[in-house]
Design a protein around this motif. Structure first.
Motif, PDB file in Angstrom:
ATOM      1  N   UNK A 273       0.813  -1.224   0.000  1.00  0.00           N
ATOM      2  CA  UNK A 273       0.000   0.000   0.000  1.00  0.00           C
ATOM      3  C   UNK A 273       0.845   1.273   0.000  1.00  0.00           C
ATOM      4  N   UNK A 274       1.988   1.238   0.703  1.00  0.00           N
ATOM      5  CA  UNK A 274       2.829   2.438   0.741  1.00  0.00           C
ATOM      6  C   UNK A 274       3.590   2.620  -0.574  1.00  0.00           C
ATOM      7  N   UNK A 275       3.852   1.519  -1.274  1.00  0.00           N
ATOM      8  CA  UNK A 275       4.579   1.605  -2.540  1.00  0.00           C
ATOM      9  C   UNK A 275       3.615   1.826  -3.705  1.00  0.00           C
ATOM     10  N   UNK A 276       2.347   1.998  -3.396  1.00  0.00           N
ATOM     11  CA  UNK A 276       1.289   2.094  -4.398  1.00  0.00           C
ATOM     12  C   UNK A 276       1.611   3.041  -5.554  1.00  0.00           C
ATOM     13  N   UNK A 277       2.048   4.288  -5.319  1.00  0.00           N
ATOM     14  CA  UNK A 277       2.319   5.178  -6.458  1.00  0.00           C
ATOM     15  C   UNK A 277       3.365   4.600  -7.405  1.00  0.00           C
ATOM     16  N   UNK A 278       4.381   3.936  -6.842  1.00  0.00           N
ATOM     17  CA  UNK A 278       5.423   3.338  -7.671  1.00  0.00           C
ATOM     18  C   UNK A 278       4.888   2.174  -8.491  1.00  0.00           C
ATOM     19  N   UNK A 279       3.975   1.419  -7.898  1.00  0.00           N
ATOM     20  CA  UNK A 279       3.383   0.279  -8.612  1.00  0.00           C
ATOM     21  C   UNK A 279       2.530   0.781  -9.777  1.00  0.00           C
ATOM     22  N   UNK A 280       1.769   1.842  -9.525  1.00  0.00           N
ATOM     23  CA  UNK A 280       0.940   2.420 -10.590  1.00  0.00           C
ATOM     24  C   UNK A 280       1.835   2.924 -11.725  1.00  0.00           C
ATOM     25  N   UNK A 281       2.898   3.601 -11.349  1.00  0.00           N
ATOM     26  CA  UNK A 281       3.824   4.114 -12.366  1.00  0.00           C
ATOM     27  C   UNK A 281       4.391   2.966 -13.188  1.00  0.00           C
ATOM     28  N   UNK A 282       4.775   1.892 -12.508  1.00  0.00           N
ATOM     29  CA  UNK A 282       5.356   0.743 -13.213  1.00  0.00           C
ATOM     30  C   UNK A 282       4.353   0.153 -14.199  1.00  0.00           C
ATOM     31  N   UNK A 283       3.091   0.012 -13.772  1.00  0.00           N
ATOM     32  CA  UNK A 283       2.058  -0.565 -14.636  1.00  0.00           C
ATOM     33  C   UNK A 283       1.869   0.297 -15.884  1.00  0.00           C
ATOM     34  N   UNK A 284       1.701   1.587 -15.656  1.00  0.00           N
ATOM     35  CA  UNK A 284       1.398   2.467 -16.789  1.00  0.00           C
ATOM     36  C   UNK A 284       2.588   2.571 -17.744  1.00  0.00           C
ATOM     37  N   UNK A 285       3.777   2.705 -17.178  1.00  0.00           N
ATOM     38  CA  UNK A 285       4.969   2.821 -18.043  1.00  0.00           C
ATOM     39  C   UNK A 285       5.186   1.546 -18.848  1.00  0.00           C
ATOM     40  N   UNK A 286       5.043   0.405 -18.199  1.00  0.00           N
ATOM     41  CA  UNK A 286       5.235  -0.869 -18.896  1.00  0.00           C
ATOM     42  C   UNK A 286       4.205  -1.029 -20.000  1.00  0.00           C
ATOM     43  N   UNK A 287       2.964  -0.739 -19.657  1.00  0.00           N
ATOM     44  CA  UNK A 287       1.882  -0.899 -20.615  1.00  0.00           C
ATOM     45  C   UNK A 287       2.107   0.009 -21.840  1.00  0.00           C
ATOM     46  N   UNK A 288       2.361   1.264 -21.579  1.00  0.00           N
ATOM     47  CA  UNK A 288       2.518   2.232 -22.670  1.00  0.00           C
ATOM     48  C   UNK A 288       3.765   1.925 -23.493  1.00  0.00           C
ATOM     49  N   UNK A 289       4.818   1.548 -22.801  1.00  0.00           N
ATOM     50  CA  UNK A 289       6.067   1.285 -23.504  1.00  0.00           C
ATOM     51  C   UNK A 289       5.957   0.041 -24.387  1.00  0.00           C
ATOM     52  N   UNK A 290       5.222  -0.962 -23.923  1.00  0.00           N
ATOM     53  CA  UNK A 290       5.035  -2.164 -24.743  1.00  0.00           C
ATOM     54  C   UNK A 290       4.253  -1.830 -26.015  1.00  0.00           C
TER      55      UNK A 290
END
Lengths: 366, 221
Positions: free
Chosen positions: B138-155
């Motif tokens: 839960x505390x790392x949540x912003x980083x997890x969201x960033x990882x999801x969006x960056x990975x998705x968009x970059x793919x």
């Protein structure tokens, strides 16, 4: 000791440790020492957050750590309540959920009610839904205490729990802890570098220096009867001097700057060099021009070096005849004024024989 | 408009993200919290896909997944098919070239969690697993969201590596980025424009989402 907490630890690195202490159920033991003396490391060892190279930790008859037998219970299996210096609250959880997070041992249905009770116990009822960031430092500290007690711990560990709040809040929180502890039948360890705090709250205190437990005793014992000159320095005792034991009329007396002082207790041989200390309460100012009876006891004349007015009290430093380091003591400000205490003025004091404490001679540092 | 290429891209992006996220948590946690020998080396390895030309990365992936490689042979014995120029091969390549986009934001997020807060979770009696779910993630949540969006968009946007490893096989490895290139080669400007605009819209929406979620997370604290 089967009951309570007993610790014996040794290590060289990352910081040297050579500690031995015990804390009985219901007892509050203060670990006092300068920063870097290993106080927090000791607490972390008890919690299981750090493992020392040698030694053992036992609590309530259970072995939590034993280096020789390769026993090292994980943090979760030690039943400790830990109040961190920074409180370490969970910032994404409300006050209630912070406390409930430590109630994993209760059935899910009972946790909320118990968390409410605990918050009420630290006077935080009504603020259950607030996140830590929306609470004051003092309120955050109370959540941390409630959370630490939630697990029904076998030992309570407090790591400088009052250092992050202002003076007024600190006094209030200290009083609350003093009230709270009366109902706790577990060993409690308080890490602090504040001697007054230790004196006020602790039943006994342990002086720690460079990882070594130097002396354990009631605050009064340690503050008036330090075991060595270095402990006297660590606890900030001011009147620390050197002298020699001499025999006179069948009794040992203390020769110091040409004075021969009576001492109430002395072990040692004539001719032996000693370090000695007298708490400022043991230094009594003689009234000017009106000698009274008690003044026959260890009278020492001298010259006032300086006097500092600190509210209702005035701190005086008197250079005794014969030279040397000044004697520090304080008197009510009106007494200082009535007796004409100003820098350069002559004055006489009595050193109470009962208050003079002798220690093995130790060279001054530096 | 090549809808099957868009569908394939979305499928690839989704699969990559789903596989890479737990992997990123696994890799980022020790990188953030532990000190070990070779840590800088490990960090450099994770960051490498950021700086390598896609052709270089693609070439090595081609070698690593090819018929001559152990992995390629193992896959062939299992499925009877080639790993390179297949969707599965593309997915593996996609996981590798997205590593820094997933690991780095997660690592920064874990880095920002004070050690004492993690320790407090254990002191509360939580197991490491419970601490991960109730406190760390839960505390790392912003980083997890960033990882999801960056990975998705970059793919969605990757071109070079996909071309090297996957080629241009309809319904198997032709992603939307490849399809756009394909359209331009065929002088189908309208098709290329439509697909490019779609890709721009999806990428823009991703970045907007990440910022919005990031700000939302800030307000929770």
């Amino acid at each position: 000791m089967a009951e309570g907490l007993s610790i014996r630890l040794r290590q060289q690195a990352p910081i040297p440790l050579e500690a031995e202490l015990a804390c009985a159920p219901g007892e509050l033991l203060a670990l006092v020492g300068p920063s870097g003396s290993g106080k927090s490391t000791l607490l972390r060892c008890i919690a299981g957050l750090h493992a020392a190279a040698e030694g053992a930790i036992r609590c309530d008859g259970e072995t939590w750590f034993d280096a020789a037998a390769a026993v090292n219970r994980p943090v979760q299996a030690r039943r400790i309540g830990f109040v961190f210096q920074s409180y370490a609250l969970f910032p994404h959880l409300s006050a209630l959920d912070n406390v409930a997070a430590a109630l994993g041992h209760l059935p899910e249905g009972e946790r909320r009610a118990r968390a409410h009770e605990l918050l009420a116990r630290v006077h935080l009822d009504g603020l259950e839904a607030r996140k830590p960031a929306a609470l004051s430092g003092g309120q955050q500290q109370r959540i941390a205490v409630a959370r630490a007690l939630a697990r029904e711990p076998a030992v309570l560990l407090l790591d400088e729990p009052f250092s992050a709040v202002d003076q007024v809040t600190r006094r209030k929180l200290q009083q609350e802890l003093a009230r709270l502890r009366a109902h706790l039948a577990i060993p409690m360890l308080l890490v602090t570098h504040d001697l007054d705090e230790a004196r006020m709250l602790a039943d006994r205190m342990v002086i720690l220096h460079r990882g070594r437990t130097l002396q354990t005793g009631t605050p009064d014992e340690v503050m008036t009867r330090p075991r060595s000159a270095s402990i006297a320095r660590l606890v900030g005792l001011q009147n620390l001097f050197e002298g020699t034991l001499v025999e006179e009329g069948g009794a040992l007396r203390l020769a110091w700057l040409g004075h021969k002082l009576d001492v109430a207790r002395s072990e040692g041989q004539p001719g032996e060099r000693v370090s000695w200390v007298i708490p400022s309460e043991g230094v009594l100012l003689h009234r000017r021009e009106r000698p009274s009876r008690g003044e026959a006891e260890n009278p020492v004349p001298g010259v006032v070096q300086d006097c500092v007015r600190l509210g209702p009290f005035t701190q005086i430093r008197l250079v005794p005849d014969g030279g040397g380091e000044p004697l520090a003591f304080s008197v009510p400000t009106h007494v200082a004024e009535r007796n004409g205490i100003i820098p350069g003025a002559p004055a006489r004091v009595t050193l109470l024989a009962e208050s003079i404490h002798l220690m093995p001679w130790e060279p001054r540092p530096e | 408009m090549d809808w099957s290429a868009l569908a394939l891209s979305l499928q690839l992006a989704l699969a990559t993200t789903l596989i890479l996220l737990p992997l990123a948590v696994l890799i980022a946690r020790p990188l953030a919290w532990r000190r070990f020998r070779g840590k800088s080396l490990a960090e450099a390895l994770v960051a490498l896909p950021l700086v390598l030309p896609p052709t270089v990365l693609g070439f090595y992936l081609l070698v690593a997944l090819g018929d001559a490689s152990a992995l390629g042979r193992f896959y062939q014995s299992l499925t009877g098919r080639q790993l390179v120029f297949s969707f599965d091969g593309l997915l593996l390549a996609s996981i590798v070239f997205n590593l820094p986009f997933a690991v780095q934001p997660v690592q920064r997020a874990f880095d920002a969690i004070p050690r004492e807060v993690r320790e407090a979770a254990w002191c509360c009696g939580m197991t490491r697993w419970q601490a991960l779910w109730k406190v760390e993630l839960p505390l790392a949540w912003p980083g997890l969201v960033a990882a999801v969006v960056l990975t998705f968009a970059h793919t969605l946007g990757e071109f070079g590596v996909v071309l090297m490893v996957g080629g241009n096989i309809a319904n198997e490895t032709r992603t939307v980025a490849i399809a756009i290139y394909d359209r331009v080669q065929a002088f189908d400007d309208r098709g290329a424009a439509l697909m490019s605009a779609t890709l721009v819209a999806i990428s823009f929406a991703s970045i907007a989402l990440i910022n919005w979620l990031g700000r939302k997370a800030d307000h929770r604290g």
